[in-house]
Every structure is written in C-alpha cells, then in structure tokens.
Design a protein around this motif. Structure first.
Motif: not given
Length: 78
Positions: A12-19, A52-55
């Motif tokens: 999974v990738i974070t919405a920011s694309g950083e992680c 992923l959860c909690e933003n």
C-alpha cells in the motif's frame, strides 16, 4: 541487476506518495520512497492483509502465525 530480490505479496502507498508499506512474508517493510532501504522491518508471519488508517499514520496488518492462529498488528507509519 538488483542484489535484493523478494516476492512482494501486498503493498500500500500513502496518499502523499511518500511511504510504501509492503509484505515480503514473513516481513513487513515500511519504506520512504526517497531512501533506498526500509525504515522499518518487522517479522510478523504469513501476511494476509495490509490496511492504512488514521490518515495514513497507522498501518494494520493481519497475519497467520506458524501455529495457525491469526495475529493483528498495528504500527505507526513514520
């Protein structure tokens, strides 16, 4: 060629694309895309799901242990 070869079963990738959080069972890896090595590497078991959860601040991982029991782990995403 790449000296590091592994089978990634989930990612999974974070919405920011950083992680990126990836499963190379039994290991869970948390990567910053700006780096070449994982920030976090944890042995969890036969990983079945990553959420992923909690933003994107937490990751929940469901895994099956060698005993056959299920395990749910929650980690903070850097």
């Amino acid at each position: 060629g790449n000296a590091r070869s592994a089978i990634v079963s989930h990612a999974v990738i974070t919405a920011s694309g950083e992680c990126v959080v990836s499963a190379e069972s039994p290991k869970l890896l948390i990567w910053l895309l700006s780096r070449d090595t994982p920030l976090v590497e944890v042995s969890i078991g036969d990983i079945q799901q990553i959420m992923l959860c909690e933003n994107d601040k937490k990751v929940i991982v469901v895994a099956i242990l060698v005993t056959g029991k299920a395990q749910c782990v929650c980690l903070t995403v850097p």
